[in-house]
Design an enzyme around this catalytic site. Structure first.
Site, mmCIF file in Angstrom:
data_model
loop_
_atom_site.group_PDB
_atom_site.id
_atom_site.type_symbol
_atom_site.label_atom_id
_atom_site.label_comp_id
_atom_site.label_asym_id
_atom_site.label_seq_id
_atom_site.Cartn_x
_atom_site.Cartn_y
_atom_site.Cartn_z
ATOM 1 N N GLU A 158 2.600 5.097 -3.862
ATOM 2 C CA GLU A 158 2.574 6.136 -4.934
ATOM 3 C C GLU A 158 3.903 6.868 -5.046
ATOM 4 O O GLU A 158 4.259 7.222 -6.165
ATOM 5 C CB GLU A 158 1.435 7.103 -4.668
ATOM 6 C CG GLU A 158 0.056 6.487 -4.781
ATOM 7 C CD GLU A 158 -0.330 5.619 -3.589
ATOM 8 O OE1 GLU A 158 0.256 5.820 -2.516
ATOM 9 O OE2 GLU A 158 -1.175 4.743 -3.754
ATOM 10 N N ASP A 183 0.871 -1.180 0.000
ATOM 11 C CA ASP A 183 0.000 0.000 0.000
ATOM 12 C C ASP A 183 0.912 1.235 0.000
ATOM 13 O O ASP A 183 2.130 1.109 0.146
ATOM 14 C CB ASP A 183 -0.865 -0.052 1.268
ATOM 15 C CG ASP A 183 -2.034 0.922 1.226
ATOM 16 O OD1 ASP A 183 -2.226 1.592 0.203
ATOM 17 O OD2 ASP A 183 -2.751 1.003 2.235
ATOM 18 N N ASP A 229 -9.141 4.079 -1.515
ATOM 19 C CA ASP A 229 -9.995 4.405 -0.376
ATOM 20 C C ASP A 229 -11.335 4.996 -0.787
ATOM 21 O O ASP A 229 -11.539 6.205 -0.764
ATOM 22 C CB ASP A 229 -9.249 5.345 0.567
ATOM 23 C CG ASP A 229 -7.967 4.703 1.071
ATOM 24 O OD1 ASP A 229 -7.839 3.464 0.927
ATOM 25 O OD2 ASP A 229 -7.097 5.406 1.589
#
Lengths: 990, 551
Positions: free
Chosen positions: A566, A563, A643
């Site tokens: 980015e 996770d 999300d």
């Protein structure tokens, strides 16, 4: 007066109080726009949009790029040449051009800048950044399909001022390269499909030294305009004067980008003449068919942005950037699909406009057509674009995935149901959830752990208080072939006595800041460093961390979730890293930002392969879930849409988003079932499971501040309905797995939009709320609206469609209404297919391994049907050695025969072993939907099996007939044919 | 259970044909019995395979699955695959677990449900060991239950004793109240008498002071009033500026709360937001109120505007009639003076009573003489005592009426606490009082809810071999509500579910959802109540989970 004043004061305070109270009750549910740039706030985007406005506003616009005909060479499928750019100061900048033609029919146009290429530039601020334009994106994204075409050739009949190359299958493709101004037209069968630089928006910002001009007198308040807005003010009055305000540094949200290389953006206009629909440039929360972006009714005013970001509470129907980027776009019109792949890893914006051209002057009377014009703008790097000329959607996706790689063939558990929550708080909690699923007879395969399992957010550790016995927990899961997925993020906590961070620092494997020292930022653990997976040493080190003896508490049934890759940096600009950070080999973060997430997943994938001993023959296929991705990430695992929220619009948006991922070569995609933020109503949760049962990646997840929502907690009738949806997914796993296999060899989407399945049906090009599963003609349209009890389904063709659950019969083309009370999923079977199922409910997919099959033969208008089944052990790489079975089932009405044929491409050293293993696995039932009336009362079928290359003696098996009932099809069941799933056989119907 | 199995067994006696149990219309040749193909709509033809496992409302609808015909009973006729478990207790395994390649020893210790050996699995018969172990544990459980039962008896006895105490106390309180009430009456009389006496006394009171002194007092009072007014004005100004500063800070904080990113999980920020939420949720106290402000305006006006003219009081007072009386009195010999004094008092009293003279003693509180005050004090004290007794009585009566569970047993446990460690915290439950979370690393305790009452809930858990679990059936639970407010959530609450155990102990604590806790607690107090429940171990508990079919 004073009374009025004090009154109004009190009102103000009352309102303020209300505001304060309201903000307490409703959590802020809006994306923080101010955290993310608009095009106007992004210097290079703004400059290029202004460039476009300037070019398009004057009819005498002459693009300043020309190809020197004398420089053009064509050799063995590759054209080279030099493009000259004439600057505003009349200097000439040399830009080397390469146009490569690949065997697959793909063409590639690459443009570099000579001075930078040679390193013949100076950097400001004594920067150590690499001087070249980033040229390593292909090392990460491209894995195949680059065999140079031997058939491509220059054509003699090129018009003056052009060079023409003929290439592609049967030499049907042409690339016509215009010299002045430079531009390329790609044609198929003589018809232009794609035009590069037709509008003259090509722009490659060349290197130049910073000239310190006498500072323009600073006006009061200039400082406040710093945040990228000054660009707006400048430039408008003086036509050609370039806006330099964002050339040398840029600030946003209190962070300043030092831009040591100055302006360096690349931009190009790409036009699709006659194409009204474009798809792709995932990931965005919007419709499948992309919208126009330069304002107007129902259009966006911002370009589609690709700059992987941790967007908190993202908004619906928006071109705003999300977590991943796939700069691949398809254009579609009736019976033709073409595409482009913009290989650039820097921040990218794509403007889309559509122009209606009135009737073609050459073909009188034919209606107007729509042309889609796109404008691609990247901050840095090469101009590197791949051209796909179709003509079928699968041709384009196939060519694109041949380059960037096919979807990994996942383990079977990975396509079953995943139960996740931030967080299952203790190992006992995990064991309890595991037991509860069994108790309620709800199948599931994987349970997940979010960040709280670690000791103080230190990855590769377990919290000794809450997870004292991870191995015991994993063993319990393993008893029913269940798996654990644990999160590992790229930020490493900066804290003493943590061996991982000590090693990261001492080995110097972290990302550096612009001064080339270790970069420190803020994430879950607080102060953290980021592993630089661009570094070979970094990847090697990362690989070692997942060994069972290193990451203690893990075993074979543990897999990984990456996770925040980015990367998400809480205190960084736009919640990510500063662009002037330095990675391995001194590439700036700006060069490779969008690839960053993929490199982590790549390293994790390799690590999962490496944790088993070499001599351990039964390697298991890795499973890694990622939030951030780029073209090529599909090779490594699954993605999810990040999300989302427990709200109906998010359920609705998940379908176009996943369809978009499917046609972008990354079909192993899902959205958090139930919605991450907030508490779903029971109805929403139930509908979400019904939709989620059709997500290629099917995971329920919830935020730490939400109430528990495991399916068994919903209560009746919800739990029962949710369980039905889950069992439907499990029963259809053979079909899903076969669809995944297809994706893994062809790049085909797993859930498919209407245009893909019916490329000639113009009415369906914009449809993105219904889809087909694999090649099975299974058409689903989950309910995504509150209180909705019926669903209009669009049928594109003149074919029979049967309700999956009760065989109610519909006929296309047109829209039909399907009843959809809460316990019903609108789900149809198109005539002409054979669907493999396993109907016995089990606790997990692993426990279905030896269960018998049911074949559903769906007869349509032609009376024929076919379908395939791919099956292997669902976990190892044995399939690469032939350890699989691949069958084609077909029913021919002319002979009334259903047969099973081998489709296996080849056999290998594992073939025999696997087939032996599957020997006892039989077909227990054949259901024929839409069965011919002639079978009524016949009672028997005759079947023969292939044994040692010969047919066995025929034997008779019962056929149960079920008459047509009002609205419903007649159907028949072959009772226990008992034939092997892995061998050849024939069933002769009466 | 055995009997039931015999009931079922009778359907399978016929050696030539089989009739579906719930659908007698459907008769099958005997070869179709246990042939791993589901023929009966109720699945009764496949008692030994998983072929009918899909017959369930949990499975997706499918005409070809229900074996069709409308009106046929598609409820599974059998509770599962029957494991004989020789040497242990027979049990049913769900059909979904039959021949799936996994030995389900927890239910089927003889391994018979994996008769097909799929994937090469061999499940040996472990009933001897498992049965032995189970019997051992069962014996221990039974023993423990016996002890627990005894303990409960003790608790009930203790509760009875405590109840008796309360009852006794109520009785004695009754007597005390009676006594006190009499006392009050007496004292009331006394006060009346004293007052009457006092009224007769000619009082000089405050006015007896020399006029000059009064003037000084007035002067001082004026000065002091002035000071107070000024201070009030200043304080009001300060209040106004604080209020506006506070509003500004609140505005900043509410914006902060609205715009920060909770997903970033910065503990510092989260704490600040939490504190702010707690603050914002608290009663703010009286707001600036217009009427109050008007009062303040009025109060801060000059005294004259308020109708108080100090000058009036600053001059000398005229002598009142009382002064005259006193003056006269002072010339008489002491004995006559005494007599006269008494007469005059009576006269004054009469005059006052008949309204001729103004009563100077009554209206001013300071005017009461010491004797009156004392008498009144005594009365008040006596009244308070009665009040107190009454309150205690009510409390005790309420206590008696309160639900202390069956046999009043929790009376014996009230305020006793048990705790357990889980993760970073110690969790404590005090019977009929509250639940608390205490960080092990130190720091403030968190109230997880205050006891509000007992209730009965139905649980359905598998009982672990050691018997420390809820089992299934109806259980007594203690409800706790309104604990400390939870960030981004409700006030904390805890449901403490009780089951029988030898000692008071916390078995399990889970945060079921945000700040909603559930504790499973063992206590002898609930043994042998609620029809064999209270977590009673034994065959039933052990096997319940295993044989329950999914319908």
């Amino acid at each position: 007066m004073s009374v009025f004043n004090s009154l109004s004061n009190r009102w103000t305070s009352f309102l303020l109080l209300c505001l304060a109270v309201c903000s307490l009750i409703t959590p802020a549910v809006m994306v923080k726009h101010e955290n993310f740039k608009t095009c106007a706030q992004s210097g290079f985007c703004n400059r290029n949009r202004a460039y476009a406005d300037n070019a398009l506003s004057t009819s005498k616009w002459a693009a300043p790029y020309s190809l020197d005909p004398a420089s053009v060479r064509f050799d063995k499928g590759v054209l080279t040449g030099t493009i000259s750019k004439k600057t505003t100061t009349n200097e000439i900048v040399r830009l080397p051009l390469t146009v490569a033609f690949y065997e697959s029919g793909t063409a590639r146009v690459t443009l570099d800048e000579e001075k930078r290429q040679k390193g013949d530039i100076e950097l400001r601020h004594a920067s150590k950044a690499k001087k070249q334009r980033y040229n390593e994106a292909e090392q990460w994204a491209i894995v195949g399909g680059t065999t140079i075409s031997t058939g491509a050739a220059t054509s003699k009949d090129a018009e003056k001022g052009t060079t023409k190359i003929v290439y592609g299958p049967a030499s049907k493709f042409e690339a016509v390269i215009r010299h002045v101004p430079f531009g390329v037209e790609f044609k198929r069968d003589g018809e232009t499909q794609i035009k590069l630089n037709d509008r003259g928006l090509l722009n490659m910002e060349h290197w130049r030294p910073k000239v310190d001009k006498p500072a323009p007198e600073k006006k009061e308040g200039d400082d406040e305009k710093k945040e990228g807005e000054e660009a707006m003010a400048a430039g408008s009055d003086k036509e050609m004067a370039e806006d330099e305000s964002t050339w040398w540094d840029e600030s946003f949200g209190g962070n300043t980008d030092s831009k040591p290389r100055g302006p360096e953006s690349v931009a190009l206009d790409i036009e699709f003449p006659g194409y009204e629909h474009v798809y792709g440039v995932a990931e965005h929360a919007g419709p499948l068919s992309l919208k126009e972006t330069r304002g107007g009714d129902g259009k966006y005013s911002e370009p589609y942005r690709l700059y992987n970001s941790d967007v908190f509470e993202y908004e619906m129907d928006s071109p705003m950037t999300l977590y991943g980027a796939i700069p691949f776009m398809q254009a579609h019109k009736k019976d033709s699909t073409v595409g482009v792949f913009w290989l650039n890893a820097a921040e990218t914006w794509v403007d889309i406009t559509k122009a209606t051209t009135s009737a073609n002057p050459l073909s009188f009377g034919i209606g107007s057509s729509v042309t889609t014009q796109t404008h691609w703008i990247s901050e840095a790097g090469l101009l590197d674009v791949f051209i796909f000329l179709g003509p079928k959607p699968q041709d384009v996706i196939g060519a694109y995935t041949e380059l960037t790689g096919y979807t990994q063939l996942p383990q079977q558990f990975a396509i079953a149901y995943h139960q996740c929550r931030w967080n299952y708080v203790t190992d006992e909690d995990v064991r309890d959830v595991d037991r509860k699923f069994d108790k309620y007879k709800i199948p599931y395969d994987v349970i997940w752990l979010d960040i709280e399992y670690t000791e103080g957010k230190k990855y590769f550790t377990w919290d000794p208080m809450t997870f004292p016995d991870p191995l015991g927990m994993n063993k319990q899961l393993d008893e029913h072939e269940r798996k654990l997925v644990a999160i590992i993020d790229p930020h490493i906590k900066n804290e003493g006595n943590y061996p991982i961070v000590e090693e990261l620092k001492s080995k110097d494997l972290a990302v550096h800041n612009k001064d080339d020292t270790i970069y420190e930022g803020w994430c879950w653990p607080g102060s953290s460093y980021w592993i630089d997976c661009f570094s070979p040493k970094g990847r090697e080190w990362w690989k070692g961390l997942f060994r069972y003896d290193k990451f203690k508490g893990t075993m074979k049934n543990v897999f990984i979730w990456n996770d925040m890759n980015e990367p998400s940096v809480f205190n960084g600009p736009e919640t990510t890293m500063p662009k002037d950070n330095l990675h391995h080999d001194h590439w700036e973060h700006r060069d490779l930002h969008n690839i960053n997430g993929m490199t982590l997943v790549n390293a994790t994938y390799d690590a999962l392969l490496a944790r088993d001993k070499v001599e351990d023959k039964h390697h298991v296929r890795p499973f890694v879930l990622t939030r951030s991705f780029y073209s090529g990430s599909q090779r490594l695992g699954a993605m999810w849409t990040g999300d989302n929220q427990a709200a109906w619009p998010h359920l609705e948006a998940s379908i176009p988003m996943l369809l978009s991922m499917g046609v972008s070569g990354f079909p192993f995609a899902g959205a958090d079932v139930g919605g991450f933020f907030g508490n779903p109503s029971k109805e929403l949760l139930t509908r979400w499971y019904q939709a989620g049962a059709f997500y290629p990646f099917f995971r329920g997840h919830a935020h730490i501040d939400t109430r528990r929502r495991e399916p068994y907690l919903a209560g009746e009738p919800y739990t029962e309905i949710i369980t039905q949806a889950l069992r439907l997914r499990y029963a259809l796993l053979p079909a899903w797995y076969t669809a995944f296999h297809e994706a893994s060899v062809s790049g085909a989407p797993i859930i498919r939009p209407n245009y893909y399945v019916h490329p000639g049906d113009e009415k369906g090009f914009g449809i993105d709320d219904q889809f087909y599963l694999g090649s099975y003609g299974l058409l689903a349209k989950p309910v995504t609206k509150e209180g909705q009890e019926g669903q209009d389904i669009y049928l594109a063709d003149k074919e029979k469609y049967y309700d999956y659950f009760d065989f109610w019969t519909y006929e296309g083309p047109g829209t039909v209404n399907v009843a959809a009370p809460l316990d019903t999923i609108p789900f149809l079977m198109q005539g002409g297919h054979i669907i493999p199922r396993r109907d016995r409910p089990r606790r997990s997919s692993g426990l279905m391994r030896y269960d018998p099959f049911t074949l559903v033969v769906v007869l349509g208008n032609s009376g024929d049907a076919e379908g395939t089944l791919y099956l292997d052990d669902g976990e190892s790489f044995d399939f690469q050695d032939g350890g699989y079975l691949h069958r084609r089932f077909s029913y021919a009405s002319s002979t009334s025969t259903l047969m099973s044929e081998d489709l296996a491409a080849s056999t290998g050293k594992k073939t025999k072993e696997y087939l032996k293993q599957m020997e006892k696995v039989r077909v227990e039932k054949v259901i024929i939907v839409g069965a011919p009336a002639a079978w009524k009362g016949k009672g028997e079928v005759e079947l023969s099996e292939e044994q040692g290359g010969k047919s066995s003696a025929a034997r008779k098996v019962a056929l149960d007939w079920h008459d047509k009932e009002e609205g419903k099809a007649a159907w028949a069941v072959v009772r226990d044919p008992g034939v092997q799933i892995g061998s050849g056989w024939k069933i002769a119907f009466p | 259970m055995k009997a039931k199995d015999k009931d079922i067994a009778k359907f399978y006696k016929d050696a030539t044909a089989f009739t579906c149990i719930s659908n007698p219309a459907t008769a099958l040749p005997i070869a179709r019995l246990n042939d791993d193909y589901c023929d009966c709509p109720d699945g009764s033809d496949e008692p030994g395979t998983s072929a009918c496992a899909h017959l369930s409302p949990l499975s997706p609808h499918n005409p070809a699955n229900g074996a069709g015909a409308a009106g046929s009973n598609t409820t599974l006729a059998l509770p599962g695959f029957y494991c004989k478990n020789k040497g242990h207790v027979p049990a049913y395994v769900p059909f979904t677990s039959v021949n799936d390649g996994k030995c389900d020893y927890d239910v089927c210790c003889d391994g018979s449900e994996e008769w097909e050996g799929v994937g090469g699995v061999k499940c040996e018969d472990r009933c001897q060991t498992i049965g032995k172990e189970w019997r051992k544990q069962d014996e221990a459980r039974q023993k423990s239950l016996g002890t627990a039962g005894k303990k409960r008896k003790e608790l009930v006895a203790e509760a009875g004793r405590l109840r008796k105490q309360v009852e006794d106390r109520i009785q004695s309180l009754g007597t005390e109240i009676e006594g006190s009430e009499i006392k009050v009456k007496q004292l009331e009389q006394e006060v009346a008498d004293v007052e009457r006496k006092e009224k007769g006394r000619v009082v000089k009171g405050s006015v007896s002071k020399k006029a000059g002194k009064l003037g000084v007092v007035v002067g001082l009072a004026k000065q002091r009033t002035e000071e107070l007014r000024e201070t009030l004005e200043r304080v009001r100004g300060e209040r106004d500026s604080s209020t506006s500063r506070l509003q500004e800070v609140e505005r900043i904080l509410s914006t902060f709360k609205e715009e920060y990113n909770p997903n970033f999980n910065d503990e510092g920020v989260k704490r600040a937001v939490r504190a702010w939420e707690d603050y914002a949720a608290r009663d703010k106290g009286p707001d600036v109120d217009a009427a109050h402000d008007r009062d303040l305006d009025a109060m801060t006006k000059s005294d004259k505007e308020n109708g108080l003219d100090w000058e009036e009081y600053e001059g000398d007072d005229d002598d009142s009639e009382a002064d005259v009386l006193y003056a006269f009195e002072s010339y008489l010999p002491p004995s006559i003076r005494g007599w006269l004094d008494q007469k005059l008092r009576n006269l004054r009293s009469t005059l006052i009573d008949s309204g001729i003279l103004a009563d100077t003693s009554a209206p001013s509180s300071s005017g009461d003489s010491k004797s009156v005050t004392d008498a009144k004090d005594r009365l008040t004290a006596a009244e308070k005592e009665v009040e107190k007794h009454r309150k205690t009585l009510t409390e005790h009566q309420d206590d008696l009426a309160k639900d202390f569970g069956p046999d009043d047993v929790f009376r014996a446990l009230k305020d006793q606490c048990v705790s357990t460690d889980a993760g970073e915290y110690t969790y404590e439950v005090c019977f009929l009082s509250k639940t608390t979370q205490k960080p092990k690393k130190g720091g403030g305790h968190t109230n997880m809810g205050n006891f509000v009452g007992l209730e009965r809930i139905v649980v359905d858990d598998e009982l672990p071999p050691n018997g420390k679990g809820l089992g299934s059936g109806e259980r007594i639970a203690m409800k706790h509500e309104n604990g400390q407010h939870c960030w981004n959530g409700p006030n904390r609450s805890t449901l403490v579910v009780l089951a029988c155990s030898e000692v008071n102990e916390v078995w399990r604590i889970v945060e079921e959802e945000k700040c909603v806790y559930r504790m499973e607690v063992g206590t002898p107090a609930v043994c042998e109540v609620l029809g064999g429940g209270g977590g009673r171990a034994g065959m039933e508990g052990k096997k319940a989970g295993g044989v329950r079919d999914e319908l």
